[in-house]
Design an enzyme around this catalytic site. Sequence first.
Site, PDB file in Angstrom:
ATOM      1  N   PHE A 183       4.137   8.956   9.882  1.00  0.00           N
ATOM      2  CA  PHE A 183       3.173   9.607   9.228  1.00  0.00           C
ATOM      3  C   PHE A 183       4.027  10.524   8.194  1.00  0.00           C
ATOM      4  O   PHE A 183       5.144  10.573   8.426  1.00  0.00           O
ATOM      5  CB  PHE A 183       1.893  10.210   9.893  1.00  0.00           C
ATOM      6  CG  PHE A 183       0.723   9.381  10.296  1.00  0.00           C
ATOM      7  CD1 PHE A 183       0.834   8.126  10.097  1.00  0.00           C
ATOM      8  CD2 PHE A 183      -0.475   9.989  10.580  1.00  0.00           C
ATOM      9  CE1 PHE A 183      -0.377   7.099  10.627  1.00  0.00           C
ATOM     10  CE2 PHE A 183      -1.583   9.172  10.885  1.00  0.00           C
ATOM     11  CZ  PHE A 183      -1.517   7.942  10.874  1.00  0.00           C
ATOM     12  N   SER A 184       3.192  11.444   7.411  1.00  0.00           N
ATOM     13  CA  SER A 184       3.851  12.059   6.328  1.00  0.00           C
ATOM     14  C   SER A 184       4.689  13.165   6.984  1.00  0.00           C
ATOM     15  O   SER A 184       4.467  13.514   8.119  1.00  0.00           O
ATOM     16  CB  SER A 184       2.607  12.730   5.652  1.00  0.00           C
ATOM     17  OG  SER A 184       2.021  11.916   4.720  1.00  0.00           O
ATOM     18  N   ASP A 205       2.292  16.101   9.539  1.00  0.00           N
ATOM     19  CA  ASP A 205       2.560  16.433   8.333  1.00  0.00           C
ATOM     20  C   ASP A 205       3.221  17.572   7.964  1.00  0.00           C
ATOM     21  O   ASP A 205       3.260  18.567   7.297  1.00  0.00           O
ATOM     22  CB  ASP A 205       1.280  16.404   7.342  1.00  0.00           C
ATOM     23  CG  ASP A 205       0.477  15.249   7.420  1.00  0.00           C
ATOM     24  OD1 ASP A 205       0.926  14.316   7.786  1.00  0.00           O
ATOM     25  OD2 ASP A 205      -0.809  15.410   6.912  1.00  0.00           O
ATOM     26  N   TRP A 258       0.803  -1.272  -0.187  1.00  0.00           N
ATOM     27  CA  TRP A 258       0.001  -0.055   0.109  1.00  0.00           C
ATOM     28  C   TRP A 258       0.778   1.477  -0.007  1.00  0.00           C
ATOM     29  O   TRP A 258       1.801   1.269   0.759  1.00  0.00           O
ATOM     30  CB  TRP A 258      -0.900   0.058   1.148  1.00  0.00           C
ATOM     31  CG  TRP A 258      -1.498   1.375   1.477  1.00  0.00           C
ATOM     32  CD1 TRP A 258      -1.023   2.387   2.105  1.00  0.00           C
ATOM     33  CD2 TRP A 258      -2.770   1.776   1.269  1.00  0.00           C
ATOM     34  NE1 TRP A 258      -1.736   3.536   2.153  1.00  0.00           N
ATOM     35  CE2 TRP A 258      -3.079   2.982   1.468  1.00  0.00           C
ATOM     36  CE3 TRP A 258      -3.850   1.125   0.508  1.00  0.00           C
ATOM     37  CZ2 TRP A 258      -4.019   3.805   1.372  1.00  0.00           C
ATOM     38  CZ3 TRP A 258      -5.214   1.965   0.321  1.00  0.00           C
ATOM     39  CH2 TRP A 258      -5.214   3.162   0.804  1.00  0.00           C
ATOM     40  N   MET A 259       0.451   2.152  -0.759  1.00  0.00           N
ATOM     41  CA  MET A 259       1.039   3.566  -0.750  1.00  0.00           C
ATOM     42  C   MET A 259      -0.087   4.515  -0.717  1.00  0.00           C
ATOM     43  O   MET A 259      -0.970   4.573  -1.330  1.00  0.00           O
ATOM     44  CB  MET A 259       1.791   3.869  -2.158  1.00  0.00           C
ATOM     45  CG  MET A 259       2.186   5.167  -2.308  1.00  0.00           C
ATOM     46  SD  MET A 259       2.606   5.405  -4.216  1.00  0.00           S
ATOM     47  CE  MET A 259       4.256   4.981  -4.242  1.00  0.00           C
ATOM     48  N   ASN A 260       0.221   5.691   0.353  1.00  0.00           N
ATOM     49  CA  ASN A 260      -0.558   7.025   0.050  1.00  0.00           C
ATOM     50  C   ASN A 260       0.566   7.911   0.015  1.00  0.00           C
ATOM     51  O   ASN A 260       1.258   7.913  -0.825  1.00  0.00           O
ATOM     52  CB  ASN A 260      -1.594   7.213   1.087  1.00  0.00           C
ATOM     53  CG  ASN A 260      -1.184   6.957   2.612  1.00  0.00           C
ATOM     54  OD1 ASN A 260      -0.910   5.953   3.076  1.00  0.00           O
ATOM     55  ND2 ASN A 260      -1.322   8.130   3.245  1.00  0.00           N
ATOM     56  N   ASP A 261       0.348   9.112   0.899  1.00  0.00           N
ATOM     57  CA  ASP A 261       1.031  10.440   0.375  1.00  0.00           C
ATOM     58  C   ASP A 261       2.690  10.138  -0.110  1.00  0.00           C
ATOM     59  O   ASP A 261       3.327   9.691   0.798  1.00  0.00           O
ATOM     60  CB  ASP A 261       1.158  11.388   1.702  1.00  0.00           C
ATOM     61  CG  ASP A 261      -0.160  11.254   2.187  1.00  0.00           C
ATOM     62  OD1 ASP A 261      -1.045  10.650   1.927  1.00  0.00           O
ATOM     63  OD2 ASP A 261      -0.490  11.975   3.341  1.00  0.00           O
ATOM     64  N   GLN A 291       4.174   7.018   2.230  1.00  0.00           N
ATOM     65  CA  GLN A 291       3.338   6.407   3.275  1.00  0.00           C
ATOM     66  C   GLN A 291       3.146   5.074   2.546  1.00  0.00           C
ATOM     67  O   GLN A 291       2.597   4.939   1.464  1.00  0.00           O
ATOM     68  CB  GLN A 291       2.030   7.232   3.267  1.00  0.00           C
ATOM     69  CG  GLN A 291       2.310   8.389   4.106  1.00  0.00           C
ATOM     70  CD  GLN A 291       2.526   8.428   5.478  1.00  0.00           C
ATOM     71  OE1 GLN A 291       1.698   7.823   6.381  1.00  0.00           O
ATOM     72  NE2 GLN A 291       3.831   8.612   5.940  1.00  0.00           N
ATOM     73  N   GLU A 347      -4.774  18.685   6.001  1.00  0.00           N
ATOM     74  CA  GLU A 347      -3.779  17.824   6.143  1.00  0.00           C
ATOM     75  C   GLU A 347      -2.679  18.229   4.950  1.00  0.00           C
ATOM     76  O   GLU A 347      -2.814  19.061   4.063  1.00  0.00           O
ATOM     77  CB  GLU A 347      -4.104  16.372   5.849  1.00  0.00           C
ATOM     78  CG  GLU A 347      -4.996  15.752   6.612  1.00  0.00           C
ATOM     79  CD  GLU A 347      -5.479  14.304   6.394  1.00  0.00           C
ATOM     80  OE1 GLU A 347      -5.222  13.627   7.386  1.00  0.00           O
ATOM     81  OE2 GLU A 347      -5.683  14.040   5.274  1.00  0.00           O
TER      82      GLU A 347
HETATM   83  C1  FRU Z   1      -2.838  12.251   4.497  1.00  0.00           C
HETATM   84  C2  FRU Z   1      -2.714  11.467   5.661  1.00  0.00           C
HETATM   85  C3  FRU Z   1      -1.881  12.443   6.530  1.00  0.00           C
HETATM   86  C4  FRU Z   1      -1.258  11.396   7.179  1.00  0.00           C
HETATM   87  C5  FRU Z   1      -1.100  10.295   6.624  1.00  0.00           C
HETATM   88  C6  FRU Z   1      -1.134   8.934   7.145  1.00  0.00           C
HETATM   89  O1  FRU Z   1      -3.409  11.444   3.254  1.00  0.00           O
HETATM   90  O2  FRU Z   1      -4.046  11.305   6.364  1.00  0.00           O
HETATM   91  O3  FRU Z   1      -2.392  13.456   7.030  1.00  0.00           O
HETATM   92  O4  FRU Z   1      -0.049  11.960   7.522  1.00  0.00           O
HETATM   93  O5  FRU Z   1      -2.004  10.433   5.379  1.00  0.00           O
HETATM   94  O6  FRU Z   1      -0.978   7.843   6.191  1.00  0.00           O
END
Ligand code: FRU
Length: 494
Positions: free
Chosen positions: A98-99, A168, A36-39, A55, A223
């Site tokens: 987190f980010s 963040d 999985w990937m996010n920010d 992330q 965020e």
């Molecule tokens: C935004 C967020 C950030 C947080 C991260 C957690 O997409 O919710 O605020 O640091 O993702 O994965």
Amino acid sequence: MASQILRDARKYEEIAEEKIGEEERPAFHLSVRTGWMNDPNGFSFYNGQYHLFYQYYPYRSVWDSMHWGHAISEDLLHWKYFPAALAPDTEYDRDGCFSGSASMFSDGRQLLMYTGVAKETQPDGSTREIQTQCIAIGDGRDYEKYAENPVLTQKDLPEGGDKYNFRDPKIWREEDGTYACVIGNCTGDGDGRILLFRSEDGLCWKFSSILVENQKRFGKMWECPDFFTLDGKYVLLTSPQDMLPKGFEYHNGNGTLCLIGDLEKETGKFVEEANQSIDYGIDFYASQTMLAPDGRRIMIGWMQNWDTCPAHQPERKWFGQMCLPRELSIRDGHLIQQPIRELTAMRSGKVHYENVRIIDLVRLEKIEGRRIDMELHIRPENKEELFRKFAVRFAQDEIYHTAISFRPHESIVKVDRKFSGSRRALIHQRRSLVRTKDGELKLRIILDRFSAEVFINDGEQVMTITFYTPQTAKGISFYADGTALLDVVKYDLI
Ligand code: FRU
């Protein structure tokens, strides 16, 4: 020395990556190594290379305890995976790294600043996340968490700040060598604001000012803030949660916001002049920028949307990709985005048509593909008699297609993915108001296997969507209700 948790992740990702074929991923957009990937995090240029962290949960393609994945690139298009950089392995970040972002010390070491998350049990037995800011220092590959972490905690919040929503950090260096960062926060009633902190050495941080307050205008918690100067203006980017639509803006729930204005130096307050969405499609969130060595302000974002994530199948080997890095500028008080110019080096096999009359459905020879850069110039044949609608369908076969349409009478461009493989009752369309005179419109459409980024009128708006249909669906067709004239320039991206 890397912790066991980080070593496990590094070992796992190396093996798991092998199970994903090259064709199963986007070709030039960074996708997660596995899981999985996010920010995007720590977007930077360091020791002659671009670095992008993200992330990351390596073990399944769902959001879970956050690590930082890592990749490097020479041109922001061809990425090489590096071992995971951070893992949730200390007291203060045991529930997630987190980010955050990256900067550099004068002695050449790289500095990462991120949010550490540790759950706190409430009187009723439920848990809430305490969020603090932490530092890790490294050489571009291996990072050590700073012994004095966390460097910012709830004690550093100005009055009324919510310790459960403090995250963040986006760091930069001022011209005098000192450091500054912006961090997302909200008040007790959940209203977003951006805090500015300063530091002499990048390690010891002090609250400086409340840079911007939402005052209940754009969603709730803000965020992933970013703050920089661009073409003589100050720009604040953030991703507000729970936005309410206003006209054609802010339809994405968890959306994106660009504020353009000035900075009042004495008070450390941002003075707003204009606001807009950053992206008008469906899949764009958590943008982060970096200053390239040649002075370009380049932005990247997570090319997904929190609300549509549940539609993907968690048994997939990977989920999550970044958008194409985009060059930012300001024109007439408006944010302009262009695909990074490095992309033109990937163009090959030019196909060109001019003044094609589009009446009803038209297909053009050699106009097809899922990894393409295609420019369309659309206009009426006769200005007195505007066509009612123009549409281009792509990623098309008998079952699937994704579409962009343009209605000149309403000045509306729409992206539509309802036939792009969804089996869920989700929103599949998004509209954007565009500038058009006499029914003219320019589109640049970039496809990379599982996504489309549509740059409208040289980057005045961008609409981004992902779709995970079979690559055999690669047809392209054009349609007009009425008569439209079309120029097409199409390249394969190799
Ligand atoms: C935004 C967020 C950030 C947080 C991260 C957690 O997409 O919710 O605020 O640091 O993702 O994965």
